[in-house]
Each structure stands twice: as C-alpha cells, then as structure tokens.
Design a protein around this motif. Structure first.
Motif, PDB file in Angstrom:
ATOM      1  N   PRO A 174       0.806  -1.229   0.000  1.00  0.00           N
ATOM      2  CA  PRO A 174       0.000   0.000   0.000  1.00  0.00           C
ATOM      3  C   PRO A 174       0.839   1.279   0.000  1.00  0.00           C
ATOM      4  CG  PRO A 174      -0.859  -1.575   1.588  1.00  0.00           C
ATOM      5  CD  PRO A 174       0.469  -2.096   1.147  1.00  0.00           C
ATOM      6  N   ILE A 175       2.085   1.194   0.444  1.00  0.00           N
ATOM      7  CA  ILE A 175       2.955   2.373   0.517  1.00  0.00           C
ATOM      8  C   ILE A 175       3.751   2.558  -0.776  1.00  0.00           C
ATOM      9  CG2 ILE A 175       4.847   3.486   1.780  1.00  0.00           C
ATOM     10  CD1 ILE A 175       4.028   1.799   4.220  1.00  0.00           C
ATOM     11  N   TYR A 176       4.366   1.476  -1.263  1.00  0.00           N
ATOM     12  CA  TYR A 176       5.280   1.575  -2.406  1.00  0.00           C
ATOM     13  C   TYR A 176       4.804   0.818  -3.643  1.00  0.00           C
ATOM     14  CZ  TYR A 176       8.486   3.178   1.244  1.00  0.00           C
ATOM     15  OH  TYR A 176       9.055   3.860   2.284  1.00  0.00           O
ATOM     16  N   GLY A 177       3.647   0.205  -3.598  1.00  0.00           N
ATOM     17  CA  GLY A 177       3.176  -0.570  -4.744  1.00  0.00           C
ATOM     18  C   GLY A 177       3.976  -1.839  -4.927  1.00  0.00           C
ATOM     19  N   THR A 178       4.167  -2.229  -6.182  1.00  0.00           N
ATOM     20  CA  THR A 178       4.880  -3.478  -6.462  1.00  0.00           C
ATOM     21  C   THR A 178       6.355  -3.401  -6.050  1.00  0.00           C
ATOM     22  OG1 THR A 178       5.090  -2.665  -8.735  1.00  0.00           O
ATOM     23  CG2 THR A 178       3.406  -4.318  -8.323  1.00  0.00           C
ATOM     24  N   VAL A 179       6.914  -2.196  -6.035  1.00  0.00           N
ATOM     25  CA  VAL A 179       8.288  -2.043  -5.535  1.00  0.00           C
ATOM     26  C   VAL A 179       8.349  -2.488  -4.072  1.00  0.00           C
ATOM     27  CG1 VAL A 179      10.179  -0.429  -5.077  1.00  0.00           C
ATOM     28  CG2 VAL A 179       8.813  -0.181  -7.150  1.00  0.00           C
ATOM     29  N   GLY A 180       7.275  -2.214  -3.325  1.00  0.00           N
ATOM     30  CA  GLY A 180       7.203  -2.638  -1.930  1.00  0.00           C
ATOM     31  C   GLY A 180       7.287  -4.148  -1.780  1.00  0.00           C
ATOM     32  N   ALA A 181       6.666  -4.877  -2.713  1.00  0.00           N
ATOM     33  CA  ALA A 181       6.740  -6.344  -2.684  1.00  0.00           C
ATOM     34  C   ALA A 181       8.167  -6.816  -2.908  1.00  0.00           C
ATOM     35  CB  ALA A 181       5.811  -6.933  -3.735  1.00  0.00           C
ATOM     36  N   ALA A 182       8.872  -6.146  -3.829  1.00  0.00           N
ATOM     37  CA  ALA A 182      10.267  -6.510  -4.105  1.00  0.00           C
ATOM     38  C   ALA A 182      11.155  -6.195  -2.912  1.00  0.00           C
ATOM     39  CB  ALA A 182      10.754  -5.768  -5.349  1.00  0.00           C
ATOM     40  N   ILE A 183      10.906  -5.062  -2.262  1.00  0.00           N
ATOM     41  CA  ILE A 183      11.673  -4.700  -1.065  1.00  0.00           C
ATOM     42  C   ILE A 183      11.414  -5.710   0.051  1.00  0.00           C
ATOM     43  CG2 ILE A 183      11.954  -2.965   0.759  1.00  0.00           C
ATOM     44  CD1 ILE A 183      11.304  -0.829  -1.341  1.00  0.00           C
ATOM     45  N   ALA A 184      10.158  -6.141   0.178  1.00  0.00           N
ATOM     46  CA  ALA A 184       9.806  -7.152   1.184  1.00  0.00           C
ATOM     47  C   ALA A 184      10.568  -8.451   0.920  1.00  0.00           C
ATOM     48  CB  ALA A 184       8.301  -7.407   1.160  1.00  0.00           C
ATOM     49  N   THR A 185      10.681  -8.831  -0.342  1.00  0.00           N
ATOM     50  CA  THR A 185      11.433 -10.026  -0.711  1.00  0.00           C
ATOM     51  C   THR A 185      12.895  -9.878  -0.302  1.00  0.00           C
ATOM     52  OG1 THR A 185       9.989 -10.548  -2.576  1.00  0.00           O
ATOM     53  CG2 THR A 185      12.210 -11.452  -2.644  1.00  0.00           C
ATOM     54  N   PHE A 186      13.472  -8.728  -0.581  1.00  0.00           N
ATOM     55  CA  PHE A 186      14.872  -8.471  -0.231  1.00  0.00           C
ATOM     56  C   PHE A 186      15.087  -8.559   1.280  1.00  0.00           C
ATOM     57  CE2 PHE A 186      17.984  -5.392   1.322  1.00  0.00           C
ATOM     58  CZ  PHE A 186      19.142  -5.852   0.708  1.00  0.00           C
ATOM     59  N   ILE A 187      14.256  -7.875   2.040  1.00  0.00           N
ATOM     60  CA  ILE A 187      14.411  -7.867   3.500  1.00  0.00           C
ATOM     61  C   ILE A 187      14.243  -9.274   4.069  1.00  0.00           C
ATOM     62  CG2 ILE A 187      13.451  -7.017   5.678  1.00  0.00           C
ATOM     63  CD1 ILE A 187      12.636  -4.457   4.200  1.00  0.00           C
ATOM     64  N   SER A 188      13.264 -10.006   3.556  1.00  0.00           N
ATOM     65  CA  SER A 188      13.003 -11.360   4.049  1.00  0.00           C
ATOM     66  C   SER A 188      14.191 -12.280   3.797  1.00  0.00           C
ATOM     67  CB  SER A 188      11.749 -11.928   3.382  1.00  0.00           C
ATOM     68  OG  SER A 188      10.625 -11.144   3.682  1.00  0.00           O
ATOM     69  N   TYR A 189      14.769 -12.196   2.591  1.00  0.00           N
ATOM     70  CA  TYR A 189      15.926 -13.034   2.293  1.00  0.00           C
ATOM     71  C   TYR A 189      17.144 -12.608   3.111  1.00  0.00           C
ATOM     72  CZ  TYR A 189      13.762 -15.551  -1.590  1.00  0.00           C
ATOM     73  OH  TYR A 189      12.966 -16.379  -2.345  1.00  0.00           O
ATOM     74  N   PHE A 190      17.249 -11.317   3.403  1.00  0.00           N
ATOM     75  CA  PHE A 190      18.354 -10.824   4.237  1.00  0.00           C
ATOM     76  C   PHE A 190      18.259 -11.415   5.647  1.00  0.00           C
ATOM     77  CE2 PHE A 190      20.306  -7.786   7.157  1.00  0.00           C
ATOM     78  CZ  PHE A 190      21.528  -7.561   6.552  1.00  0.00           C
ATOM     79  N   ILE A 191      17.079 -11.332   6.251  1.00  0.00           N
ATOM     80  CA  ILE A 191      16.879 -11.889   7.586  1.00  0.00           C
ATOM     81  C   ILE A 191      17.040 -13.406   7.565  1.00  0.00           C
ATOM     82  CG2 ILE A 191      15.226 -12.159   9.478  1.00  0.00           C
ATOM     83  CD1 ILE A 191      16.283  -9.301   9.126  1.00  0.00           C
ATOM     84  N   TYR A 192      16.524 -14.020   6.505  1.00  0.00           N
ATOM     85  CA  TYR A 192      16.624 -15.474   6.343  1.00  0.00           C
ATOM     86  C   TYR A 192      18.083 -15.921   6.314  1.00  0.00           C
ATOM     87  CZ  TYR A 192      15.675 -20.050   4.125  1.00  0.00           C
ATOM     88  OH  TYR A 192      15.589 -21.389   3.816  1.00  0.00           O
TER      89      TYR A 192
END
Length: 234
Positions: A174-192
């Motif tokens: 809702p904040i960044y659109g589809t870019v937000g989904a990509a950022i979420a993927t990046f952060i999740s893999y970083f924490i993972y």
C-alpha cells in the motif's frame, strides 16, 4: 534401522522448510493480485522473471555445493575455500546485474515485453536481484546445517522468513506498490540468510570469523548493483 529412523525424522522436520520456502518465493504474487490487481501483477511477474536470471546461478550453486561439501567438508569448513567461493559467486552476480540492466536499457525498444519496463520496473528488478543474491549466499551456510542434519534450525529459519515476507508484503505494497513487494522479498531473504548463518556458526564455531567478511561482501555487491542500476537509467 536406527539410521533409517534418523533419515525419516530429518525428512519430516524439513516439511515445514519446503512449505515455507514456497511461501517465501511465491506468496507476493497472490498478495499483489489481491491488493492492487492483475495489471500490476503482470508487470511484477515480468520483472521477477528477468531477476530470475540470478536464480540460474543459484541453481548451479545449489546443485554443485552439497556434493562438494559432502566430499570435502573439513576443507570447506576451514574457511579460505568457502570465502573464495562466496567471492566468486558475488562477482558473477555483479556481472549478471550489469548485463541485465544494460540489456534492458539497450533492447527495450526492440522487444515488446520490455516496453512496459520503466524506471520503477527496473527498480523492482534491482530489489529482486539483490534478494536472490542473498538467497544464493544462504546455500553456502545452509548446506553446513544439512550436512550436520540440523533440520530443526533450517525449518525454523525458513518459517520465520516466510511469515516475515507475508507481513512485509502486505505492509509495504500500500505504501510503495509493487516495488514494496520486491523490497519485502529483499528484507526477508536478508533476515533469512542471517538466521541460517547464526545457526550455522552455532553448529560450527569456526564460522564466527565469517561475519565481517560476509557483511563486507554483501555491502560491496549491493553498492555496485545500485550503482550500475543508477547508471543504466541515467
């Protein structure tokens, strides 16, 4: 009989890992479709497919590395060869990133599916590439846990990464659109990655010396990828 029981136990403990890995890699598409529609999902899917070029490299690592570790575990765990492999892998990712960004810039007027790619779309590709890079680094440490049969640690890490990815995707779209989904993927893999690294160094104390090296390699790779991204769109 005892070995068979251990194999079954190890396999059962990996079921949550496999399910969570599927959620981690695929849930963003379902969330995008639900929150912002099929058109945005289509653009995101094209961008994700381009970023998946890095996954071809990851697949090679995932296929070759376990066999190498099984045959040469003592050599691999010492450190120098492991760090060299991580360095070579990171160099390959940087090279592929350059090829991807400049190919899009050069060929977008020649291929129909690339015409929909704008600066925002390339930004999605950048975050996907960097996220998949972190996933590739995961293999260098997760295979140590596989070798040591630490299925519990693997499943815990993947489950947490999957749940975090769902939460971040719902929060950031809702904040960044589809870019937000990509950022979420990046952060999740970083924490993972760092969950896996934490459990790996808990299993093999010699990995404690990898932390500064790993952070340094990641920062340099991400910096170069962002730099080439900026140059390609300028």
């Amino acid at each position: 009989d005892l070995d068979f029981k251990k194999i079954i136990s190890f396999s059962l403990l990996l079921i949550p890992h496999n399910l969570s890995l599927w959620i981690l890699s695929s849930s963003d598409r379902f969330i995008i479709k639900s929150l912002i529609g099929e058109y945005e999902l289509g653009i995101y899917s094209v961008c994700y497919s381009i970023g998946l070029i890095i996954m071809l490299l990851n697949t090679g690592v995932a296929l070759v590395l376990p066999n190498y570790i099984i045959k040469n575990y003592k050599v691999y765990i010492i450190g120098s060869i492991r760090r060299k492999l991580i360095f070579y892998y990171s160099t390959c990712v940087i090279t592929l990133s350059v090829v991807i960004f400049f190919s899009i810039s050069y060929f977008k007027d020649y291929f129909e599916f690339l015409k929909a790619i704008n600066t925002g779309s390339i930004n999605i590709i950048l975050w996907i590439i960097n996220g998949l890079y972190l996933l590739g680094l995961y293999y260098f440490y997760s295979n140590i846990l596989f070798y040591k049969r630490r299925a519990k640690y693997i499943s815990i890490s993947t489950l947490f990464g999957a749940l975090l990815n769902i939460f971040l995707t719902i929060f950031l779209i809702p904040i960044y659109g589809t870019v937000g989904a990509a950022i979420a993927t990046f952060i999740s893999y970083f924490i993972y990655l760092f969950f896996i690294f934490y459990f790996a160094q808990k299993t093999e104390k010699s990995l404690n010396n990898d932390l500064i090296f790993l952070i340094s390699v990641i920062l340099v790779t991400l910096f170069l990828n962002f730099t080439f991204f900026k140059v390609s769109i300028s």
